[in-house]
Design a protein around this motif. Structure first.
Motif, PDB file in Angstrom:
ATOM      1  N   GLN A  25      -4.577 -10.801  -5.569  1.00  0.00           N
ATOM      2  CA  GLN A  25      -5.315 -11.241  -4.371  1.00  0.00           C
ATOM      3  C   GLN A  25      -4.855 -12.623  -3.896  1.00  0.00           C
ATOM      4  O   GLN A  25      -4.898 -12.919  -2.707  1.00  0.00           O
ATOM      5  CB  GLN A  25      -6.817 -11.243  -4.646  1.00  0.00           C
ATOM      6  N   VAL A  28       0.911 -11.670  -3.973  1.00  0.00           N
ATOM      7  CA  VAL A  28       1.837 -10.973  -4.868  1.00  0.00           C
ATOM      8  C   VAL A  28       3.167 -11.717  -4.950  1.00  0.00           C
ATOM      9  O   VAL A  28       3.658 -11.980  -6.055  1.00  0.00           O
ATOM     10  CB  VAL A  28       2.044  -9.507  -4.417  1.00  0.00           C
ATOM     11  N   ARG A  29       3.734 -12.044  -3.830  1.00  0.00           N
ATOM     12  CA  ARG A  29       5.036 -12.736  -3.856  1.00  0.00           C
ATOM     13  C   ARG A  29       4.942 -14.090  -4.553  1.00  0.00           C
ATOM     14  O   ARG A  29       5.785 -14.438  -5.378  1.00  0.00           O
ATOM     15  CB  ARG A  29       5.559 -12.937  -2.438  1.00  0.00           C
ATOM     16  N   ASP A 103       8.795  -5.959  -3.138  1.00  0.00           N
ATOM     17  CA  ASP A 103       7.996  -4.835  -2.630  1.00  0.00           C
ATOM     18  C   ASP A 103       6.522  -5.028  -3.000  1.00  0.00           C
ATOM     19  O   ASP A 103       5.951  -4.256  -3.772  1.00  0.00           O
ATOM     20  CB  ASP A 103       8.524  -3.512  -3.197  1.00  0.00           C
ATOM     21  N   PRO A 104       5.900  -6.066  -2.447  1.00  0.00           N
ATOM     22  CA  PRO A 104       4.518  -6.349  -2.834  1.00  0.00           C
ATOM     23  C   PRO A 104       3.550  -5.210  -2.510  1.00  0.00           C
ATOM     24  O   PRO A 104       2.644  -4.929  -3.292  1.00  0.00           O
ATOM     25  CB  PRO A 104       4.168  -7.614  -2.066  1.00  0.00           C
ATOM     26  N   GLN A 105       3.763  -4.528  -1.385  1.00  0.00           N
ATOM     27  CA  GLN A 105       2.851  -3.437  -1.041  1.00  0.00           C
ATOM     28  C   GLN A 105       3.062  -2.234  -1.961  1.00  0.00           C
ATOM     29  O   GLN A 105       2.100  -1.587  -2.374  1.00  0.00           O
ATOM     30  CB  GLN A 105       3.015  -3.011   0.422  1.00  0.00           C
ATOM     31  N   GLY A 106       4.291  -1.964  -2.315  1.00  0.00           N
ATOM     32  CA  GLY A 106       4.567  -0.884  -3.264  1.00  0.00           C
ATOM     33  C   GLY A 106       3.927  -1.170  -4.612  1.00  0.00           C
ATOM     34  O   GLY A 106       3.337  -0.274  -5.238  1.00  0.00           O
ATOM     35  N   ARG A 108       1.302  -3.149  -5.128  1.00  0.00           N
ATOM     36  CA  ARG A 108      -0.154  -3.040  -4.936  1.00  0.00           C
ATOM     37  C   ARG A 108      -0.609  -1.582  -4.946  1.00  0.00           C
ATOM     38  O   ARG A 108      -1.590  -1.239  -5.599  1.00  0.00           O
ATOM     39  CB  ARG A 108      -0.553  -3.640  -3.592  1.00  0.00           C
ATOM     40  N   ASP A 109       0.103  -0.752  -4.192  1.00  0.00           N
ATOM     41  CA  ASP A 109      -0.292   0.653  -4.082  1.00  0.00           C
ATOM     42  C   ASP A 109      -0.264   1.341  -5.442  1.00  0.00           C
ATOM     43  O   ASP A 109      -1.212   2.028  -5.820  1.00  0.00           O
ATOM     44  CB  ASP A 109       0.625   1.392  -3.105  1.00  0.00           C
ATOM     45  N   ASN A 112      -2.937  -0.058  -7.848  1.00  0.00           N
ATOM     46  CA  ASN A 112      -4.274   0.468  -7.546  1.00  0.00           C
ATOM     47  C   ASN A 112      -4.489   1.844  -8.158  1.00  0.00           C
ATOM     48  O   ASN A 112      -5.544   2.119  -8.732  1.00  0.00           O
ATOM     49  CB  ASN A 112      -4.506   0.516  -6.034  1.00  0.00           C
TER      50      ASN A 112
END
Length: 136
Positions: A25, A28-29, A103-106, A108-109, A112
């Motif tokens: 939160q 990530v980077r 790939d912060p969203q990768g 995170r996904d 999760n």
């Protein structure tokens, strides 16, 4: 069977997941190095916990003369293999800070999905499995 150690390890694991969530939160980077350190630390604890379950908990449950306890022990042991493999594959993919930062969203996904499954498993063990283990 005394399962206090297993229960305590579940609490410790959920605290570690909370710390990881806070890092994610916060960015990530920006915290990729700390995220990797947290994952590596958690992985060591998880491996030890799983090994203890495999060597002590599940064999005791499966050997129970109570058919419900024995069957539940078998089911939980079989299910755990898949979750453990999923978690270890996740850690292998994301154990380098640059992979997370790129790939912060990768990250995170996938995190999760994996940690939701892990949380669900811990809850099931606490609510279903450990009460049976207390009876062994």
């Amino acid at each position: 069977m005394n399962i206090d150690r297993f229960k305590r390890e579940h609490v410790d694991l959920m605290v570690a997941v909370g710390a990881l969530r806070e890092l994610v939160q916060a960015g990530v980077r920006e915290h990729a190095d700390s995220i990797v350190q947290q994952l590596v630390s958690m992985s060591g604890a998880i491996r030890l916990h799983l090994a203890a379950e495999d060597r002590v908990l599940y064999p005791a449950l499966v050997a129970s003369s109570d058919p419900l306890i024995a069957q539940t022990g078998r089911v939980f042991q079989e299910e755990m293999g898949g979750l453990a493999a999923t978690y270890m594959a996740f850690v292998s993919r994301w154990n380098i800070a640059s992979a997370i930062a790129d790939d912060p969203q990768g990250f995170r996904d996938e995190a999760n999905v994996v940690f939701k499954a892990l949380h669900h498993r811990v809850q099931r063990e606490n609510q279903e499995l450990y009460p049976l283990a207390d009876r062994v």
